[in-house]
Enzyme design. Structure first.
Site, PDB file in Angstrom:
ATOM      1  N   HIS A  52       0.844  -1.193   0.000  1.00  0.00           N
ATOM      2  CA  HIS A  52       0.000   0.000   0.000  1.00  0.00           C
ATOM      3  C   HIS A  52       0.882   1.246   0.000  1.00  0.00           C
ATOM      4  O   HIS A  52       1.997   1.225   0.518  1.00  0.00           O
ATOM      5  CB  HIS A  52      -0.911   0.006   1.221  1.00  0.00           C
ATOM      6  CG  HIS A  52      -2.074  -0.919   1.097  1.00  0.00           C
ATOM      7  ND1 HIS A  52      -3.212  -0.773   1.859  1.00  0.00           N
ATOM      8  CD2 HIS A  52      -2.294  -1.994   0.298  1.00  0.00           C
ATOM      9  CE1 HIS A  52      -4.083  -1.716   1.537  1.00  0.00           C
ATOM     10  NE2 HIS A  52      -3.546  -2.471   0.605  1.00  0.00           N
ATOM     11  N   GLU A  54       0.830   4.016   1.683  1.00  0.00           N
ATOM     12  CA  GLU A  54       1.259   4.549   2.982  1.00  0.00           C
ATOM     13  C   GLU A  54       2.417   3.727   3.556  1.00  0.00           C
ATOM     14  O   GLU A  54       3.372   4.287   4.109  1.00  0.00           O
ATOM     15  CB  GLU A  54       0.082   4.557   3.964  1.00  0.00           C
ATOM     16  CG  GLU A  54      -1.058   5.467   3.551  1.00  0.00           C
ATOM     17  CD  GLU A  54      -2.107   4.799   2.658  1.00  0.00           C
ATOM     18  OE1 GLU A  54      -3.180   5.396   2.474  1.00  0.00           O
ATOM     19  OE2 GLU A  54      -1.860   3.689   2.133  1.00  0.00           O
ATOM     20  N   CYS A  82      -6.202   2.492   5.181  1.00  0.00           N
ATOM     21  CA  CYS A  82      -6.963   1.316   5.586  1.00  0.00           C
ATOM     22  C   CYS A  82      -6.551   0.894   6.996  1.00  0.00           C
ATOM     23  O   CYS A  82      -5.658   1.491   7.608  1.00  0.00           O
ATOM     24  CB  CYS A  82      -6.731   0.173   4.598  1.00  0.00           C
ATOM     25  SG  CYS A  82      -5.084  -0.565   4.720  1.00  0.00           S
ATOM     26  N   CYS A  85      -2.784   0.046   7.208  1.00  0.00           N
ATOM     27  CA  CYS A  85      -1.940   1.238   7.161  1.00  0.00           C
ATOM     28  C   CYS A  85      -2.143   2.115   8.401  1.00  0.00           C
ATOM     29  O   CYS A  85      -1.200   2.769   8.867  1.00  0.00           O
ATOM     30  CB  CYS A  85      -2.219   2.018   5.887  1.00  0.00           C
ATOM     31  SG  CYS A  85      -1.734   1.109   4.397  1.00  0.00           S
TER      32      CYS A  85
END
Length: 154
Positions: A52, A54, A82, A85
């Protein structure tokens, strides 16, 4: 701090993610008005769910030698982080989060799993300051482009 400037860069990173068939998420870590980490969503194209934007921005900052300033940094992202993260953000005690659009079912603030807001885990100390809706319309346009892309893949 010019929030729009950093969000525009996140949007450019998100466009790169979208070009490779990933959700349009771009993320930056900023310390004292300097970008210390960048991340481009690549979970779908790599087959690795941990890729992801992040997470990649934090890894980039760590690789660049900024471990000691993460708790004084601001994370910018096109999307609300999410749950996964959000845990990363809390673990590293990132001071502030700025994002464009919410992610209601799996977001760390807007879902039922409010990892960004909980104060029940002592070692996490203070929750991050959160500012949402920055360049929201531009981020929503990218989401629509991704949805259109997905509909052609069926």
């Amino acid at each position: 701090m010019d929030k729009n400037k950093y969000m525009l860069e996140c949007i450019e990173l998100a466009k790169k993610a979208l070009e490779k068939g990933n959700p349009p998420v771009g993320s930056l870590l900023v310390f004292e008005d300097k970008i210390i980490g960048r991340g481009i969503e690549s979970g779908k194209s790599s087959g690795d769910i941990t890729q992801h934007a992040e997470i990649l921005a934090v890894k980039d900052a760590l690789k660049n030698g900024y471990k000691d300033v993460l708790e004084k940094s601001v994370m910018f992202s096109t999307h609300e982080p999410c749950i996964m993260c959000s845990y990363l953000i809390r673990h590293h005690q990132i001071a502030k989060l700025v994002f464009g659009v919410s992610v209601p079912f799996v977001g760390g603030q807007s879902s039922d799993f409010k990892i960004l807001e909980t104060e029940s885990i002592p070692k996490w100390r203070n929750r991050p300051e959160i500012e949402s809706g920055i360049l929201q319309h531009e981020c929503e346009i990218l989401n629509k482009q991704f949805a259109d892309y997905l509909s052609t893949q069926k």
